[in-house]
Design a protein around this motif. Structure first.
Motif, PDB file in Angstrom:
ATOM      1  N   CYS A  75       7.199   1.179   0.499  1.00  0.00           N
ATOM      2  CA  CYS A  75       8.460   1.745   0.979  1.00  0.00           C
ATOM      3  C   CYS A  75       8.851   2.973   0.172  1.00  0.00           C
ATOM      4  O   CYS A  75       9.488   3.891   0.675  1.00  0.00           O
ATOM      5  CB  CYS A  75       9.561   0.700   0.892  1.00  0.00           C
ATOM      6  N   ASP A  76       8.506   2.988  -1.117  1.00  0.00           N
ATOM      7  CA  ASP A  76       8.886   4.116  -1.957  1.00  0.00           C
ATOM      8  C   ASP A  76       7.864   5.246  -1.910  1.00  0.00           C
ATOM      9  O   ASP A  76       7.947   6.206  -2.666  1.00  0.00           O
ATOM     10  CB  ASP A  76       9.086   3.643  -3.408  1.00  0.00           C
ATOM     11  N   GLY A  77       6.866   5.135  -1.027  1.00  0.00           N
ATOM     12  CA  GLY A  77       5.883   6.196  -0.886  1.00  0.00           C
ATOM     13  C   GLY A  77       4.651   6.019  -1.747  1.00  0.00           C
ATOM     14  O   GLY A  77       3.655   6.710  -1.546  1.00  0.00           O
ATOM     15  N   SER A  78       4.680   5.081  -2.698  1.00  0.00           N
ATOM     16  CA  SER A  78       3.512   4.862  -3.541  1.00  0.00           C
ATOM     17  C   SER A  78       2.438   4.105  -2.768  1.00  0.00           C
ATOM     18  O   SER A  78       2.716   3.464  -1.762  1.00  0.00           O
ATOM     19  CB  SER A  78       3.907   4.072  -4.794  1.00  0.00           C
ATOM     20  N   VAL A  79       1.209   4.183  -3.257  1.00  0.00           N
ATOM     21  CA  VAL A  79       0.115   3.441  -2.640  1.00  0.00           C
ATOM     22  C   VAL A  79       0.318   1.952  -2.914  1.00  0.00           C
ATOM     23  O   VAL A  79       0.704   1.556  -4.014  1.00  0.00           O
ATOM     24  CB  VAL A  79      -1.240   3.928  -3.195  1.00  0.00           C
TER      25      VAL A  79
ATOM     26  N   VAL B 150     -11.484 -11.185   4.480  1.00  0.00           N
ATOM     27  CA  VAL B 150     -10.786 -10.013   5.006  1.00  0.00           C
ATOM     28  C   VAL B 150      -9.637  -9.704   4.064  1.00  0.00           C
ATOM     29  O   VAL B 150      -8.871 -10.607   3.703  1.00  0.00           O
ATOM     30  CB  VAL B 150     -10.228 -10.258   6.430  1.00  0.00           C
ATOM     31  N   THR B 151      -9.514  -8.456   3.667  1.00  0.00           N
ATOM     32  CA  THR B 151      -8.422  -8.036   2.798  1.00  0.00           C
ATOM     33  C   THR B 151      -7.566  -7.019   3.543  1.00  0.00           C
ATOM     34  O   THR B 151      -8.064  -6.014   4.051  1.00  0.00           O
ATOM     35  CB  THR B 151      -8.971  -7.406   1.508  1.00  0.00           C
ATOM     36  N   LEU B 152      -6.270  -7.317   3.598  1.00  0.00           N
ATOM     37  CA  LEU B 152      -5.303  -6.455   4.284  1.00  0.00           C
ATOM     38  C   LEU B 152      -4.443  -5.751   3.254  1.00  0.00           C
ATOM     39  O   LEU B 152      -3.876  -6.412   2.381  1.00  0.00           O
ATOM     40  CB  LEU B 152      -4.345  -7.272   5.146  1.00  0.00           C
ATOM     41  N   VAL B 153      -4.301  -4.450   3.389  1.00  0.00           N
ATOM     42  CA  VAL B 153      -3.344  -3.728   2.561  1.00  0.00           C
ATOM     43  C   VAL B 153      -2.618  -2.709   3.428  1.00  0.00           C
ATOM     44  O   VAL B 153      -3.068  -2.348   4.514  1.00  0.00           O
ATOM     45  CB  VAL B 153      -4.015  -2.994   1.370  1.00  0.00           C
ATOM     46  N   SER B 154      -1.500  -2.260   2.908  1.00  0.00           N
ATOM     47  CA  SER B 154      -0.762  -1.181   3.545  1.00  0.00           C
ATOM     48  C   SER B 154      -0.984   0.081   2.728  1.00  0.00           C
ATOM     49  O   SER B 154      -0.967   0.037   1.492  1.00  0.00           O
ATOM     50  CB  SER B 154       0.722  -1.526   3.601  1.00  0.00           C
ATOM     51  N   GLY B 155      -1.207   1.190   3.416  1.00  0.00           N
ATOM     52  CA  GLY B 155      -1.502   2.436   2.722  1.00  0.00           C
ATOM     53  C   GLY B 155      -0.349   2.980   1.915  1.00  0.00           C
ATOM     54  O   GLY B 155      -0.539   3.756   0.990  1.00  0.00           O
ATOM     55  N   ARG B 156       0.834   2.581   2.265  1.00  0.00           N
ATOM     56  CA  ARG B 156       1.975   3.098   1.507  1.00  0.00           C
ATOM     57  C   ARG B 156       3.037   2.022   1.366  1.00  0.00           C
ATOM     58  O   ARG B 156       3.244   1.203   2.243  1.00  0.00           O
ATOM     59  CB  ARG B 156       2.583   4.341   2.164  1.00  0.00           C
TER      60      ARG B 156
ATOM     61  N   VAL C  68       3.998 -13.633   4.778  1.00  0.00           N
ATOM     62  CA  VAL C  68       2.777 -13.398   3.963  1.00  0.00           C
ATOM     63  C   VAL C  68       2.812 -12.045   3.253  1.00  0.00           C
ATOM     64  O   VAL C  68       2.183 -11.887   2.218  1.00  0.00           O
ATOM     65  CB  VAL C  68       1.461 -13.564   4.762  1.00  0.00           C
ATOM     66  N   THR C  69       3.491 -11.065   3.840  1.00  0.00           N
ATOM     67  CA  THR C  69       3.802  -9.855   3.071  1.00  0.00           C
ATOM     68  C   THR C  69       5.312  -9.821   2.898  1.00  0.00           C
ATOM     69  O   THR C  69       6.058 -10.234   3.794  1.00  0.00           O
ATOM     70  CB  THR C  69       3.353  -8.551   3.770  1.00  0.00           C
ATOM     71  N   HIS C  70       5.747  -9.334   1.746  1.00  0.00           N
ATOM     72  CA  HIS C  70       7.185  -9.268   1.511  1.00  0.00           C
ATOM     73  C   HIS C  70       7.417  -8.153   0.501  1.00  0.00           C
ATOM     74  O   HIS C  70       6.729  -8.079  -0.515  1.00  0.00           O
ATOM     75  CB  HIS C  70       7.723 -10.604   0.999  1.00  0.00           C
ATOM     76  N   ARG C  71       8.383  -7.311   0.820  1.00  0.00           N
ATOM     77  CA  ARG C  71       8.645  -6.135  -0.005  1.00  0.00           C
ATOM     78  C   ARG C  71       8.862  -6.520  -1.463  1.00  0.00           C
ATOM     79  O   ARG C  71       9.698  -7.378  -1.769  1.00  0.00           O
ATOM     80  CB  ARG C  71       9.888  -5.436   0.530  1.00  0.00           C
ATOM     81  N   GLY C  72       8.098  -5.894  -2.337  1.00  0.00           N
ATOM     82  CA  GLY C  72       8.249  -6.125  -3.763  1.00  0.00           C
ATOM     83  C   GLY C  72       7.564  -7.391  -4.249  1.00  0.00           C
ATOM     84  O   GLY C  72       7.535  -7.654  -5.452  1.00  0.00           O
ATOM     85  N   VAL C  73       7.001  -8.175  -3.349  1.00  0.00           N
ATOM     86  CA  VAL C  73       6.366  -9.441  -3.745  1.00  0.00           C
ATOM     87  C   VAL C  73       4.870  -9.419  -3.449  1.00  0.00           C
ATOM     88  O   VAL C  73       4.059  -9.762  -4.309  1.00  0.00           O
ATOM     89  CB  VAL C  73       7.028 -10.639  -3.038  1.00  0.00           C
ATOM     90  N   ALA C  74       4.497  -9.013  -2.250  1.00  0.00           N
ATOM     91  CA  ALA C  74       3.079  -8.989  -1.885  1.00  0.00           C
ATOM     92  C   ALA C  74       2.818  -7.844  -0.921  1.00  0.00           C
ATOM     93  O   ALA C  74       3.414  -7.785   0.153  1.00  0.00           O
ATOM     94  CB  ALA C  74       2.653 -10.304  -1.245  1.00  0.00           C
ATOM     95  N   SER C  75       1.937  -6.949  -1.319  1.00  0.00           N
ATOM     96  CA  SER C  75       1.527  -5.870  -0.427  1.00  0.00           C
ATOM     97  C   SER C  75       0.032  -5.953  -0.131  1.00  0.00           C
ATOM     98  O   SER C  75      -0.553  -5.020   0.394  1.00  0.00           O
ATOM     99  CB  SER C  75       1.876  -4.510  -1.024  1.00  0.00           C
TER     100      SER C  75
ATOM    101  N   VAL D  58      -9.025  -4.015   5.861  1.00  0.00           N
ATOM    102  CA  VAL D  58      -8.217  -3.504   6.969  1.00  0.00           C
ATOM    103  C   VAL D  58      -6.995  -2.830   6.361  1.00  0.00           C
ATOM    104  O   VAL D  58      -6.233  -3.466   5.619  1.00  0.00           O
ATOM    105  CB  VAL D  58      -7.789  -4.622   7.939  1.00  0.00           C
ATOM    106  N   LEU D  59      -6.837  -1.541   6.671  1.00  0.00           N
ATOM    107  CA  LEU D  59      -5.755  -0.753   6.079  1.00  0.00           C
ATOM    108  C   LEU D  59      -4.738  -0.405   7.151  1.00  0.00           C
ATOM    109  O   LEU D  59      -5.062   0.240   8.146  1.00  0.00           O
ATOM    110  CB  LEU D  59      -6.314   0.546   5.474  1.00  0.00           C
ATOM    111  N   PHE D  60      -3.494  -0.818   6.926  1.00  0.00           N
ATOM    112  CA  PHE D  60      -2.386  -0.475   7.802  1.00  0.00           C
ATOM    113  C   PHE D  60      -1.710   0.802   7.271  1.00  0.00           C
ATOM    114  O   PHE D  60      -1.645   1.016   6.066  1.00  0.00           O
ATOM    115  CB  PHE D  60      -1.340  -1.601   7.806  1.00  0.00           C
ATOM    116  N   MET D  61      -1.145   1.568   8.155  1.00  0.00           N
ATOM    117  CA  MET D  61      -0.306   2.725   7.794  1.00  0.00           C
ATOM    118  C   MET D  61      -0.968   3.602   6.727  1.00  0.00           C
ATOM    119  O   MET D  61      -0.346   3.956   5.732  1.00  0.00           O
ATOM    120  CB  MET D  61       1.066   2.237   7.308  1.00  0.00           C
ATOM    121  N   SER D  62      -2.216   3.942   6.956  1.00  0.00           N
ATOM    122  CA  SER D  62      -2.996   4.624   5.932  1.00  0.00           C
ATOM    123  C   SER D  62      -3.517   5.980   6.374  1.00  0.00           C
ATOM    124  O   SER D  62      -4.235   6.624   5.608  1.00  0.00           O
ATOM    125  CB  SER D  62      -4.204   3.757   5.537  1.00  0.00           C
ATOM    126  N   LEU D  63      -3.186   6.414   7.571  1.00  0.00           N
ATOM    127  CA  LEU D  63      -3.805   7.641   8.073  1.00  0.00           C
ATOM    128  C   LEU D  63      -3.439   8.843   7.212  1.00  0.00           C
ATOM    129  O   LEU D  63      -4.301   9.641   6.845  1.00  0.00           O
ATOM    130  CB  LEU D  63      -3.387   7.869   9.538  1.00  0.00           C
TER     131      LEU D  63
END
Lengths: 247, 247
Positions: free
Chosen positions: A141-145, A133-139, B124-131, A160-165
């Motif tokens: 903090c600076d708005g980049s992917v 399972v691979t988890l990523v966030s869609g964005r 497990v996720t941390h800003r600037g370290v792992a997204s 599984v994509l968080f905050m990606s809508l």
């Protein structure tokens, strides 16, 4: 006293932990996110103060927690949706407290990760179907992917994509550009585990159009597990669905 | 009645959900795994039957749940360590119940995924370290390794390995063979969130030797977040640690 960093769970207020609810019910100050269920905020004692962090940036939240944490007579609960450490920025708050020498305790919460797909009839791992399972966030903090689409397109198993809508059309286009099968089963689950949960399922290429009417919070699941689960009405939330199928 | 597929959480019995504990306290039959805390098994009502699945294979567990589920007067709770759908084979049990037409409800649990690292001071996720976070299981049901080491070595962000202690030397060797930096910070956390929690930290190449004394359940975390957290004694379990630092 201690600052408690508590996860509220994915939405259904019954999915907070026993320890987390005990702490909410005994706190003096509750600092909470917009995504926390109002039913949980209502659990604080009559004397306690509920502080929404809605208009504060992360640095201001850290300062608020340190400031309350310095008042040694206060039990401070920082209540965050889901789990504080799965794209929840709990690490930054923990470090701010550690740097200030303020004792704190982590009480994890149920992440949307597997709870929201399960409430839609989708197991994120399933024997013979997905063992990664691979988890990523869609964005970021600076708005980049927040991820490399080439790496993500090549990852086996479940994504599984968080905050990606908001960025879903761009994300799907990038995955397809990097060779992901457009027919990969996919789902978008809005307000998972709450009574207003809504799920759409589509082939990956069609998911952005299918999910266009949904609003946040929405979790995206991509992979063969989406086609390997059980009918949503047999399980999950609202629980009365399961009882109705028996009648 | 309904069969409830309930996650018990990572170890600390206070980390079951409020809904999950309510169901355990009201059940007629509890079918539980070896990794479930005995404190939770003790919560069943005096009249209820507790059935360990310890000597049963997965097919027999499925049949047991279907068999109990057919007795419409029984409230059946299937209690599994962690979350049933993160390497927990809950999907197979859900499908067996669905195929038999037996109503069921999913009540998720806290997966070790982020709760156990957080109890060791690692986000497990941390800003600037792992997204990005990649989860794999160290072994498949047939004993084979559950992932492609080339893909895993190339995955950015944090790797979290379940059920990998026995095969850790092989896994680390394969990751290093595929170019993973031997100096990547890594940790092994045994019995996470319980009083007997024990953590070892080492560079990836040294982790198998450092973790040789640990026993299962042990979660492996690999990535820069291991070096980005807070001191374990400031947070997590046992909670008294935090209070002690204040004194």
């Amino acid at each position: 006293m201690t600052v408690f960093l508590v996860g509220a769970g994915p939405g259904d207020p019954g999915l907070i932990t026993v320890r987390g609810l005990e702490l909410v019910r005994a706190c003096d100050v509750l600092v909470y996110d917009r995504l926390v269920s109002p039913e949980l905020v209502d659990e604080i004692p009559p004397h306690a103060r509920a502080v929404s962090r809605h208009d504060l940036d992360q640095h201001e939240v850290n300062e608020l927690l340190v400031s309350y944490g310095r008042r040694a007579h206060l039990a401070v609960v920082r209540l965050k949706g889901g789990d504080p450490f799965v794209f929840g920025r709990g690490g930054e708050e923990a470090l701010a407290l550690a740097d200030a020498g303020i004792p704190f305790e982590v009480v994890p919460g149920i992440s949307a990760l597997s709870a929201v797909p399960a409430a839609a009839g989708i197991p994120v791992t399933h024997r013979g179907v997905a063992s990664q399972v691979t988890l990523v966030s869609g964005r970021n903090c600076d708005g980049s992917v927040g991820f490399d689409p080439a790496v993500l397109a090549a990852a086996p198993g479940t994504l599984v994509l968080f905050m990606s809508l908001g960025s879903l059309p761009d994300i799907v286009a990038a995955l397809l550009d990097h060779g992901k099968d457009p027919w990969t089963p996919a789902a978008a689950i809005a307000h998972g585990t709450r009574a207003e949960q809504r799920t759409v399922r589509a082939a990956l290429a069609e998911l952005p159009a299918a999910a266009a009417e949904l609003d946040a919070p929405t979790l995206i699941v991509i992979g063969d597990v989406v086609a390997s689960g059980w009918p949503e009405q047999l399980a999950g939330v609202p629980a009365v669905h399961a009882a109705e199928t028996e009648a």
